[in-house]
Design an enzyme around this catalytic site. Structure first.
Site, mmCIF file in Angstrom:
data_model
loop_
_atom_site.group_PDB
_atom_site.id
_atom_site.type_symbol
_atom_site.label_atom_id
_atom_site.label_comp_id
_atom_site.label_asym_id
_atom_site.label_seq_id
_atom_site.Cartn_x
_atom_site.Cartn_y
_atom_site.Cartn_z
ATOM 1 N N PRO A 5 40.791 12.059 -7.853
ATOM 2 C CA PRO A 5 40.341 13.451 -7.976
ATOM 3 C C PRO A 5 41.249 14.260 -8.902
ATOM 4 C CG PRO A 5 41.551 13.199 -5.935
ATOM 5 C CD PRO A 5 41.499 11.833 -6.568
ATOM 6 N N LYS A 6 41.229 13.925 -10.198
ATOM 7 C CA LYS A 6 42.194 14.485 -11.143
ATOM 8 C C LYS A 6 41.632 15.675 -11.909
ATOM 9 C CE LYS A 6 44.818 10.245 -11.753
ATOM 10 N NZ LYS A 6 45.580 9.409 -12.687
ATOM 11 N N LYS A 7 42.492 16.694 -12.085
ATOM 12 C CA LYS A 7 42.176 17.864 -12.895
ATOM 13 C C LYS A 7 43.374 18.175 -13.791
ATOM 14 C CE LYS A 7 39.815 21.306 -11.255
ATOM 15 N NZ LYS A 7 39.354 22.473 -10.470
#
Length: 259
Positions: free
Chosen positions: A116-118
Site C-alpha cells: 500500500p505505497k504512496k
C-alpha cells in the site's frame, strides 16, 4: 509486437520501459527503526482484512532506510504494520500503510505484491549525537515523528534475524478492471529471505502522529509505546504467493458462512 513478446515482457509497466526489473530484490545495509505501540482494537478490526484476525492492539510504526537496493536504488520509506494472526494460527504482520520517496519501488511494490505505497517524504537520521530520528512529511505537513536513544542496548542478533526471516507478511492487493470493478482482489503472503542481521539495538522511544486527510497514520492512534528497535540487515525481498482470493466463489462463500 508479437503475442509471445507481450507474454515475455509482461512483468512490469510500461512494457517498453519498465520502472523496475524482475524480482526478487536484494537489499544491503537496510536500516529499520521500528516503534511498537498499542492502539484501539476497534480501529484495527476496521482495517484488518479477513481471514486475518487482530492479534492484540499492537502496531509497529516503521522508518526504513534502503541505501543499496537492487533495481530500486537508494530510498526511504515509512509506515505501519499491524500484528495479526493468520488462518493457520501463526503470528504475522499485515502491512497497512507505506509512504516512500522513489517511483520505482512504489510502482513495483504495488504492481507485484500489492504493497500500500504512496509518494511522500520519509527520513531516517541521527539527530544531534545521541538520538535516532525518523520523520514522515506528506507534502509540506509533518505527519509522523519517531525518536529513540541511539544504540542504547544491544539486542540478540539471531532473535532479530528470526523475526525478519520467519514471520509471514500479508498484503491486500487490489487491481481494478477497466470498468472500475475489481479485477484482482487478493490477500498476498511474502517472506524475507537470505537474512543477515549486521546489528540490532533497543532504547527509550517516543512516537507522535498527526492527523492528515491523505496520510491518515493517526487513525491508528498511539495509546502507549511498548518498545523500539533499530536493526541493520542484508536481505532479499522474495516473490509472493496468493494466500486468499476474494473473487473466487468458494472463498467468498466461506467468509459469508463464517459471518
Amino acid at each position: 509486437m508479437k503475442v509471445a513478446d507481450i507474454h515475455k515482457n509482461a512483468y512490469a509497466m510500461p512494457v517498453h520501459n519498465p520502472s523496475y526489473p524482475r524480482p526478487p530484490f536484494r537489499f544491503l545495509n537496510r536500516e529499520y527503526f521500528i516503534i511498537s505501540y498499542e492502539t484501539d482494537i476497534d480501529a484495527l478490526r476496521a482495517v484488518v482484512p479477513e481471514p486475518l484476525t487482530v492479534d492484540s492492539g499492537l502496531v509497529h510504526y516503521e522508518f526504513i532506510r534502503m541505501p543499496d537496493s537492487s533495481g530500486f536504488g537508494n530510498y526511504t520509506e515509512s509506515g505501519q504494520v499491524i500484528s495479526v494472526i493468520d488462518d493457520e494460527g501463526r503470528k504475522a504482520g499485515y502491512t497497512h500503510a507505506m509512504y516512500l520517496d522513489d517511483e520505482g519501488p512504489i510502482a513495483g511494490g504495488r504492481e507485484i505484491w500489492g504493497f500500500p505505497k504512496k509518494l511522500a517524504s520519509p527520513r531516517l537520521s541521527i539527530d544531534g549525537n545521541d538520538t535516532l530520528l525518523g520523520t514522515l512529511d506528506y507534502g509540506t505537513q509533518r505527519v509522523a515523528t519517531g525518536t529513540m536513544g541511539y544504540k542504547f542496548r544491544p539486542l540478540n542478533i539471531e532473535a532479530e534475524r528470526r523475526k525478519l526471516a520467519d514471520t509471514p507478511n500479508y498484503l491486500l492487493k487490489v487491481i481494478p478492471h477497466v470498468d472500475g470493478s475489481p479485477r484482482i482482489c487478493e490477500l498476498v503472503r511474502f517472506y524475507l529471505r537470505d537474512v543477515t542481521v549486521l546489528g540490532a539495538w533497543e532504547g527509550p522511544a517516543a512516537l507522535e502522529l498527526q492527523a492528515h486527510a491523505l496520510a491518515p497514520v493517526a487513525d491508528l492512534p498511539v495509546r502507549k509505546v511498548v518498545g523500539a528497535r533499530h536493526v541493520v540487515a542484508n536481505l532479499t525481498l522474495d516473490i509472493g504467493e496468493v494466500a486468499y482470493d476474494y473473487l473466487a466463489p468458494d472463498e467468498a462463500l466461506k467468509l459469508a458462512v463464517n459471518q
